[in-house]
Design a protein around this motif. Sequence first.
Motif, mmCIF file in Angstrom:
data_model
loop_
_atom_site.group_PDB
_atom_site.id
_atom_site.type_symbol
_atom_site.label_atom_id
_atom_site.label_comp_id
_atom_site.label_asym_id
_atom_site.label_seq_id
_atom_site.Cartn_x
_atom_site.Cartn_y
_atom_site.Cartn_z
ATOM 1 N N ALA A 32 0.870 -0.985 0.136
ATOM 2 C CA ALA A 32 0.073 -0.013 0.022
ATOM 3 C C ALA A 32 0.538 1.318 -0.366
ATOM 4 O O ALA A 32 0.422 2.480 -0.805
ATOM 5 N N GLY A 33 2.013 1.056 0.658
ATOM 6 C CA GLY A 33 2.575 2.709 0.630
ATOM 7 C C GLY A 33 3.240 2.695 -0.314
ATOM 8 O O GLY A 33 3.647 3.797 -1.194
ATOM 9 N N HIS A 34 3.671 1.571 -1.154
ATOM 10 C CA HIS A 34 4.496 1.510 -2.494
ATOM 11 C C HIS A 34 3.789 1.852 -3.417
ATOM 12 O O HIS A 34 3.961 2.851 -4.711
ATOM 13 N N VAL A 35 1.811 2.095 -2.998
ATOM 14 C CA VAL A 35 0.859 2.579 -3.902
ATOM 15 C C VAL A 35 1.076 3.736 -4.526
ATOM 16 O O VAL A 35 0.943 4.415 -4.468
ATOM 17 N N ALA A 36 1.205 4.231 -3.071
ATOM 18 C CA ALA A 36 1.096 5.940 -2.226
ATOM 19 C C ALA A 36 2.127 6.522 -2.668
ATOM 20 O O ALA A 36 1.256 7.282 -3.175
ATOM 21 N N GLU A 37 3.158 5.601 -2.963
ATOM 22 C CA GLU A 37 4.360 6.683 -3.555
ATOM 23 C C GLU A 37 3.648 6.555 -4.787
ATOM 24 O O GLU A 37 4.433 8.103 -5.435
ATOM 25 N N THR A 38 3.860 6.046 -5.731
ATOM 26 C CA THR A 38 3.952 5.671 -7.190
ATOM 27 C C THR A 38 2.253 6.535 -7.571
ATOM 28 O O THR A 38 2.733 7.618 -8.473
ATOM 29 N N ARG A 39 1.540 6.875 -6.948
ATOM 30 C CA ARG A 39 0.659 7.760 -7.032
ATOM 31 C C ARG A 39 0.913 9.715 -6.690
ATOM 32 O O ARG A 39 0.957 9.777 -7.378
ATOM 33 N N ARG A 40 1.779 9.355 -6.277
ATOM 34 C CA ARG A 40 2.494 11.117 -5.103
ATOM 35 C C ARG A 40 3.325 11.446 -6.683
ATOM 36 O O ARG A 40 3.086 12.451 -7.157
ATOM 37 N N ARG A 41 4.345 9.822 -6.883
ATOM 38 C CA ARG A 41 5.504 10.588 -7.533
ATOM 39 C C ARG A 41 4.187 11.299 -9.559
ATOM 40 O O ARG A 41 4.770 12.435 -10.273
#
Length: 228
Positions: A32-41
């Motif tokens: 979930a953290g990986h998804v959030a960081e991808t969306r942020r970028r």
Amino acid sequence: MFSDVDETLYSGKSLFDFLDFYFTGLYGPEGAGHVAETRRRIAVLADTGAPRETANRAYYEAWRGERIAVVREWGTRWFAQRSRADGFYVPAVRAALRTHRHRGDRIALVSGSFSAVLDPIASDIGARHVLCTRPELSDGVYTGDVSGEPCIGEGKRRAVRELVARYPHIMPADCHGYGDHLSDLPMLTEVGHPVVVGGSPELLARLPRARVLPRHAAVSPTASNCHT
């Protein structure tokens, strides 16, 4: 006939929905953290005016190190689960594509998404071709790069041209194209019968003669000879 997928045929955004489904489902909170960081970028790229092609490449960086066999398996799971819900498909476009098939037209999906997500959709609706972004692979593992160019904007135009060139008896003027966003314009200008799903003012300003298909209408397409 040619159809965009996200928010044209499929009611949501398959790239982000599958990103969350896969990484959260497989890796839990870390995923979930990986998804959030991808969306942020990707959001930062959008906010700074970066082309959609750039954001598309950034998306596939998130898949670095994942095995294609596992991703495909989860793509099948994603479709099986999501497609059971009402509203998975945009009703008007699903009905139009069904009519095209009954008339003998071959369907090509044209999308910046990738085959792990698109292949189950193509199988379900009877699409003959899937023209999409191709993540680069090495020994069955995603490298995080894209092979060739993203199937976004001008990439969609080139994908349509390359497919039509394989069938000399096909005239682009006889083909239909369905899209909802300005990034679909290059694809829609390649066909003789562009259809703007949802009535985007930006698209209609560029395609004043295009047919508008409201998302919940049950409008049948006119006959065509796009039998690829």
